[in-house]
Enzyme design. Structure first.
Site, PDB file in Angstrom:
ATOM      1  N   ARG A 253       0.820  -1.209   0.000  1.00  8.62           N
ATOM      2  CA  ARG A 253       0.000   0.000   0.000  1.00  8.62           C
ATOM      3  C   ARG A 253       0.856   1.262   0.000  1.00  8.62           C
ATOM      4  NH1 ARG A 253      -2.336  -4.181   1.224  1.00  8.62           N
ATOM      5  NH2 ARG A 253      -4.580  -4.497   0.952  1.00  8.62           N
TER       6      ARG A 253
ATOM      7  N   ASP B  75     -16.573   5.696  11.366  1.00  6.94           N
ATOM      8  CA  ASP B  75     -15.373   5.004  10.910  1.00  6.94           C
ATOM      9  C   ASP B  75     -14.271   6.051  10.761  1.00  6.94           C
ATOM     10  OD1 ASP B  75     -15.110   1.977   9.477  1.00  6.94           O
ATOM     11  OD2 ASP B  75     -13.500   3.387   9.051  1.00  6.94           O
TER      12      ASP B  75
END
Lengths: 209, 282
Positions: free
Chosen positions: B41, B150
């Site tokens: 990533r 979130d």
């Protein structure tokens, strides 16, 4: 009625804290009669790392569980030498709960604890040395096995050595086995120590699943 | 970055440096075993931002005033795998055991507040809404507020849209799928507008005490499979934050492999027939 949508902040009371949140104000509130005010003061003092000494002093006398937890959380967040120095004397407390809390807190501060570990393990009080070994049991530090090995090589107290042997069963490697083998001889081949050492060597060598 | 240039590599030291930084910012700790996941990533973002190497990217990440790149990276690094009615036994516990107890001490004019964190792409809060409507007989007697939060802003946007593939809805009974979803092209399902409008979605980092100040007075918190990503210190901080967010007597449901007792003694263990949950003392 049923499901309704409201803004999350406005439907609850956004914040119960109405007192000043500056350093001096928070230190005063740490002594307040209300546990809720003391707890919030303890949490918000995380913004002032130089208050570690006051937080440790409060921890020693605090009886409210949520406040103690908040004090410990803040001390762990602050971390560093001042916190370790403030917590170390509390290992001498007569209060077993406090001692266990301090052990768990120190375990979460491996880098800060490491410069003091040698001194802790040479303390004149065998109980204090045992509590220091308890810290090592879950301390994420690469030197932990070496510190324990040094204890079983030099410490004159059988209970201190037995505590170190017990922890070595978890963290020790094959290099520890020769030192362990010689240990019972230092205590006239005491049967209890022989048993502890044999059990630990079996675990280190993987014979005891 | 030119496509003909070699893919940047992340050294062990750079991985550690990034890990420490990311932990300080989010409370999320990556073990060495996650190295491949993290490197992949990071490299993706290094290329996407036209950075020459890790060092340049890291400088930008640390000092970018807007924090935009950090948020993009958080979005990539957080895992959002979930589905409707996951660990359904906890929803059964909610309607059969928890809510009846809460209702006992509530006035009819007091709302019942339920918080789902992390909400990921919305499967959990929408499951809660469906379960309440279908299985709690007293649902119409109370105002029930559902908040879902979130740390990942892009996943929150997806949650607000409420579109799901076949896999996400595969545990839903067919009649409920028909009742609460409309079929879209490409085997996609969109949750009904009524349900989409009944959940408040917000962005929050639960280890950030200042962000958490707006989150108070919840009766039930679903915080499943979040604490497993945290190290000991962040778990403690998160537990304090959840304690602050709950009303006295409020309940918290964790993932099946998680235990609050291993983190803090702040909560009481409650063993209900359907599940073990944790309660803030009254």
């Amino acid at each position: 009625m049923s499901l309704v949508k409201k803004n999350h902040a406005s439907s609850g009371n956004a914040d119960h804290r109405h007192l000043p949140r500056d350093r001096a104000g928070l230190l005063r509130q740490l002594q307040d009669a209300s546990p809720d005010i003391r707890r919030w003061a303890a949490l918000d003092l995380a913004a002032f790392p130089d208050t570690a000494e006051a937080l440790c002093a409060r921890l020693e006398q605090e009886t409210g569980l949520p406040v103690r937890e908040a004090l410990l959380t803040t001390l762990i967040k602050i971390g560093g030498n001042a916190v370790v120095k403030g917590l170390m004397p509390l290992l001498r407390s007569e209060d077993a709960t406090l001692r266990n809390e301090v052990i768990e807190a120190l375990q979460q501060l491996p880098e800060a604890v490491s410069p003091y570990m040698e001194t802790m393990l040479r303390d004149p009080d065998p109980d204090y040395r045992i509590f220091s070994i308890n810290v090592l049991a879950n301390l994420r530090h690469p030197q932990a096995p070496a510190w324990l090995q040094a204890v079983i090589e030099r410490d004159a107290d059988i209970n201190v050595c037995a505590s170190a042997v017990d922890v070595l069963a978890e963290v020790g490697g094959p290099e520890t086995v020769p030192v362990l083998t010689g240990l019972p001889g230092r205590f006239d081949n005491d049967p209890f120590m022989q048993f502890c050492v044999q059990a630990t060597i079996r675990r280190i060598q993987g014979h005891d699943a | 970055m030119n496509p003909s240039e070699p893919t940047p590599a992340i050294s062990a030291e750079e991985f550690r440096k990034f890990r420490d930084f990311f932990y300080r910012k989010t409370g999320i700790h990556f073990e060495d075993t996650k190295r491949y996941f993290v490197d992949k990533r990071l490299i993706e973002r290094i290329q996407a931002t036209d950075s020459d190497n890790f060092r340049n990217y890291f400088v930008m990440l640390r000092f970018q005033a807007s924090g935009e790149e950090l948020q993009a990276l958080i979005n990539l690094m957080t895992v959002n795998e979930t589905y409707f009615f996951r660990e359904e036994y906890q929803f059964r516990c909610l309607v059969n055991s928890i809510l009846p107890e809460i209702a006992q001490r509530k006035g009819r004019d007091e709302p019942i507040r339920i918080w789902s964190v992390p909400s990921s792409s919305g499967e959990e809060p929408y499951s809660l809404a469906i379960y309440l409507l279908e299985h709690w007989p007293r649902v119409d007697e109370y105002d029930i507020e559902l908040v879902a939060s979130d740390i990942d802003t892009s996943i929150l946007e997806k949650a607000r849209q409420g579109c799901y593939d076949k896999r996400a809805v595969s545990h839903l009974p067919e009649p409920l799928l028909r009742k609460y979803f409309s079929a879209l092209p490409n085997v996609q399902y969109q949750i009904s507008d009524d349900l989409r409008h009944s959940v408040e979605f917000t962005q929050v980092n639960i280890t950030d005490l200042s962000q958490m100040r707006g989150y108070r007075d919840f009766d039930v918190v679903f915080c499943r499979n979040l604490l497993i990503y945290f190290d000991d210190t962040s778990r403690r901080v998160a537990a304090e934050a959840l304690f602050n967010a709950l009303r006295p007597g409020g309940f918290i449901c964790l993932g099946h492999s998680e235990s609050m007792s291993r983190i803090t003694p702040l909560f009481k263990v409650r063993k209900f027939p359907e599940a073990i949950v944790y309660q803030k003392p009254r």
